[in-house]
Enzyme design. Structure first.
Site, mmCIF file in Angstrom:
data_model
loop_
_atom_site.group_PDB
_atom_site.id
_atom_site.type_symbol
_atom_site.label_atom_id
_atom_site.label_comp_id
_atom_site.label_asym_id
_atom_site.label_seq_id
_atom_site.Cartn_x
_atom_site.Cartn_y
_atom_site.Cartn_z
ATOM 1 N N ALA A 34 -7.134 -18.818 20.506
ATOM 2 C CA ALA A 34 -6.420 -18.721 19.232
ATOM 3 C C ALA A 34 -7.418 -18.637 18.084
ATOM 4 C CB ALA A 34 -5.509 -19.934 19.053
ATOM 5 N N GLU A 85 -11.787 11.478 10.514
ATOM 6 C CA GLU A 85 -12.475 11.560 11.797
ATOM 7 C C GLU A 85 -11.448 11.628 12.931
ATOM 8 O OE1 GLU A 85 -13.866 7.902 13.875
ATOM 9 O OE2 GLU A 85 -14.382 7.261 11.845
ATOM 10 N N CYS A 119 -16.442 7.324 9.443
ATOM 11 C CA CYS A 119 -15.677 6.716 8.344
ATOM 12 C C CYS A 119 -16.172 7.124 6.960
ATOM 13 C CB CYS A 119 -15.724 5.191 8.464
ATOM 14 S SG CYS A 119 -15.073 4.561 10.019
ATOM 15 N N THR A 161 -9.262 -4.133 16.266
ATOM 16 C CA THR A 161 -9.860 -3.540 15.066
ATOM 17 C C THR A 161 -9.343 -2.129 14.823
ATOM 18 O OG1 THR A 161 -11.801 -2.777 16.316
ATOM 19 C CG2 THR A 161 -11.940 -4.935 15.256
ATOM 20 N N HIS A 258 -16.336 -0.777 2.969
ATOM 21 C CA HIS A 258 -15.707 -0.257 4.177
ATOM 22 C C HIS A 258 -15.457 -1.452 5.088
ATOM 23 C CE1 HIS A 258 -14.799 1.860 7.779
ATOM 24 N NE2 HIS A 258 -15.930 1.516 8.373
ATOM 25 N N ASN A 335 -8.184 -1.471 10.355
ATOM 26 C CA ASN A 335 -9.163 -0.441 10.015
ATOM 27 C C ASN A 335 -8.489 0.918 9.852
ATOM 28 O OD1 ASN A 335 -11.497 1.021 9.635
ATOM 29 N ND2 ASN A 335 -12.367 0.573 11.646
ATOM 30 N N SER A 369 -20.462 5.620 10.943
ATOM 31 C CA SER A 369 -21.375 5.541 12.077
ATOM 32 C C SER A 369 -22.004 6.897 12.356
ATOM 33 C CB SER A 369 -20.627 5.043 13.318
ATOM 34 O OG SER A 369 -20.193 3.716 13.149
#
Length: 456
Positions: A34, A85, A119, A161, A258, A335, A369
Site C-alpha cells: 500500500a 509520440e 515527450c 505511470t 515534465h 503521464n 527520452s
C-alpha cells in the site's frame, strides 16, 4: 508590420478521457505494498482510453474545444503544429487530420506538421510556433500548438505511470504567458533510456532507473547551459542586462516540470537546489545538507538516495509554495507524454493566487527520452483569470468515472487488439463521453479512420 511583442500562450485547453483508474485499487490489484504508487510515485489516479480514442481523436476534441471556448475564428490561424509520440501512421500526420476543423471554414493555408521526439515534441512545436510569429515569415495570424499522447506500458511495474490527454495552445503576440528568450538552457544527447522501435505494438522499451538518471542529468546540463547563456547575454549588453547571479532558482517565482510521476518532480526541484549550491561560494546555501554529501562524484550524486532525501527535505518549504501547484492535476491524471509539461502548467495557474501572478516568472523543464531537454522561462504578462475559468480543469477532473483495475485491463486489451489493425469496429463504450468529444467510429480495409462526434 510591427514587431510582435510578448509572444507566447494566449489561450489553452486540455482534454482528458472520461474514465480514470484509482491507483489505490491498482496497488491491491497488482499485489504491491500500500502506498507504492500513491505515495512512492505521488500518483492518485490515472487517465486511460479504450479503443474508441486515439491520438487524433484526443487532438480533435482539444482543438475544437479551444476554438469554441475562446471564440477563435478558424481563419485566424496560420500555423498548426502537433507534438506527439503516439503516431498511428508512419507518413500521414496527426496535423493532417486536424485540418478537417479548418478546411470547412475556407482555411487551408496552415503551416506546420508533426514533431516527434518522445515527450519533448510538444515543446519543440511550441518553440517552432513562437519562432514563426517572431520571424519574417509571419503573416499576422496566430498559431495553434497541440500536444497529444497516450501512455501505455506492457510491463506491470510500469503501468501505474501511464495516462492519456491532449493540450492545445493558442500562440501569438500580446499573450498572457510570454516566453522569455533570455531564459533558456538546452541539452541534447544520445541515450536509450526509453524508445519505441517495435512498430507492431503501442508499448515502449523502458529502462526505468536509467531514464530517471538521464532526466536528472539533462536537468543538470540545462542548468549549466542556462547560466552560460545568461552570463553571455550580460557581456553582450555591456552589463546592461539585469544581474541573474549564479542561482537558477532565483530566476523563477514558480516552476512546472515534465511529470512522468510526481515524486520525480520533487527530486528535480531538489536537484536544481543542489546545482545552485555547487555554483555558490556562500556556505549558508548548503544548510540542511550534510557535509559528507557535498563532495560526491557526479555519477554518485545522480543515484545517491541519502543526498536525494536531503535535497527534498531542504527544499520542502520552497517546493510547497513554488512547485506543488503544478503537480495537483498530474497526480490525478498520470503521464501524458508530450502534454505532461503543459498539463503541469495548467495545474500551476489553476492553483495559485492569480491576483498577484502578473509579472511573475515561471520556469519550465521539458524532457524527452533519447534525449532532448530544455529549461526555459515564461512570464505572466496578462490576467490569467479568464483562461483558468474557461479551462476549469480541477472541477472537470472530479467529474470523471472512476473505474476498476479490471475495467482498465479490459480497455488495455481492446487497445492491443485495435493497434495496427484494419477493417476494425471499436468496441469501447461511448456513453461516458461528454458531448462534443470526437471518437473513433471505424477503420476500413485500407486502414482509413473515420471519426464521429458525441452528440447531446
Amino acid at each position: 508590420m510591427t514587431y510582435p511583442q510578448n509572444v507566447g500562450i494566449k489561450a489553452m485547453e486540455i482534454y482528458v478521457p472520461p474514465q480514470c483508474l484509482d491507483q489505490t485499487l491498482f496497488e491491491k490489484h497488482q499485489g504491491v505494498s500500500a502506498g507504492k504508487y500513491t505515495i512512492g510515485l505521488g500518483l492518485q489516479y490515472m487517465n486511460f482510453c479504450t479503443d474508441r480514442e486515439d491520438v487524433c481523436s484526443l487532438a480533435l476534441t482539444a482543438v475544437s474545444s479551444l476554438l469554441r471556448k475562446f471564440d477563435i475564428d478558424p481563419k485566424s490561424i496560420g500555423r498548426l503544429e502537433v507534438g506527439t509520440e503516439s503516431p498511428i501512421d508512419k507518413a500521414k500526420s496527426v496535423k493532417s487530420v486536424l485540418t478537417t476543423l479548418f478546411e470547412p471554414h475556407g482555411n487551408t493555408s496552415l503551416e506546420g506538421i508533426d514533431t516527434i521526439h518522445a515527450c519533448y515534441g510538444g515543446t519543440s512545436a511550441l518553440f517552432n510556433a513562437v519562432n514563426w510569429v517572431e520571424s519574417r515569415s509571419w503573416d499576422g495570424r496566430d498559431a495553434i500548438v497541440v500536444a497529444s499522447d497516450i501512455a501505455l506500458y506492457k510491463e506491470d511495474a510500469s503501468r501505474p505511470t501511464g495516462g492519456a490527454g491532449c493540450v492545445a495552445m493558442l500562440i501569438g503576440p500580446n499573450a498572457v504567458l510570454s516566453l522569455e528568450p533570455s531564459l533558456r538552457g538546452v541539452y541534447m544527447t544520445n541515450t536509450f533510456d526509453f524508445y519505441k522501435p517495435d512498430m507492431k505494438v503501442e508499448f515502449p522499451i523502458v529502462n526505468g532507473h536509467e531514464s530517471i538518471a538521464c532526466y536528472l542529468g539533462a536537468l543538470d546540463e540545462c542548468h549549466k547551459d542556462l547560466l552560460r547563456r545568461t552570463e553571455a547575454a550580460k557581456k553582450q549588453l555591456n552589463g546592461d542586462a539585469p544581474k541573474t547571479g549564479k542561482k537558477v532558482l532565483d530566476l523563477f517565482d514558480y516552476m512546472a516540470f515534465h511529470t512522468p510521476n510526481c515524486k520525480l518532480v520533487s527530486k528535480s526541484y531538489g536537484r536544481l537546489k543542489y546545482n545552485d549550491c555547487l555554483n555558490s561560494t556562500n556556505a549558508a546555501d548548503w544548510e540542511g545538507i550534510p557535509d559528507e554529501l557535498r563532495n560526491l562524484s557526479y555519477k554518485d550524486s545522480l543515484k545517491d538516495k541519502t543526498l536525494e532525501r536531503a535535497l527534498v527535505a531542504a527544499t520542502k518549504t520552497e517546493f510547497k509554495m513554488r512547485v506543488e501547484p503544478c503537480i495537483a492535476a498530474p497526480s490525478l491524471c498520470g503521464n501524458m507524454y508530450t502534454a505532461s509539461l503543459y498539463c503541469s502548467l495548467i495545474s500551476l495557474i489553476s492553483n495559485i493566487d492569480l491576483a498577484s501572478a502578473e509579472g511573475k516568472t515561471i520556469g519550465l523543464f521539458s524532457y524527452g527520452s533519447g534525449a532532448a531537454s530544455t529549461l526555459f522561462g515564461m512570464r505572466v504578462t496578462g490576467d490569467l483569470t479568464n483562461m483558468v475559468q474557461k479551462i476549469d480543469l480541477m472541477r472537470r477532473l472530479k467529474q470523471r468515472n472512476i473505474q476498476t483495475p479490471e475495467d482498465y485491463e479490459k480497455a488495455c486489451a481492446l487497445r492491443l487488439k485495435a493497434y495496427g489493425n484494419k477493417s476494425y469496429k471499436p468496441l469501447g463504450d461511448v456513453s461516458s463521453l461528454t458531448p462534443g468529444t470526437y471518437y473513433l467510429k471505424s477503420i476500413d480495409e485500407a486502414y482509413r479512420r473515420t471519426y464521429a462526434i458525441k452528440g447531446q
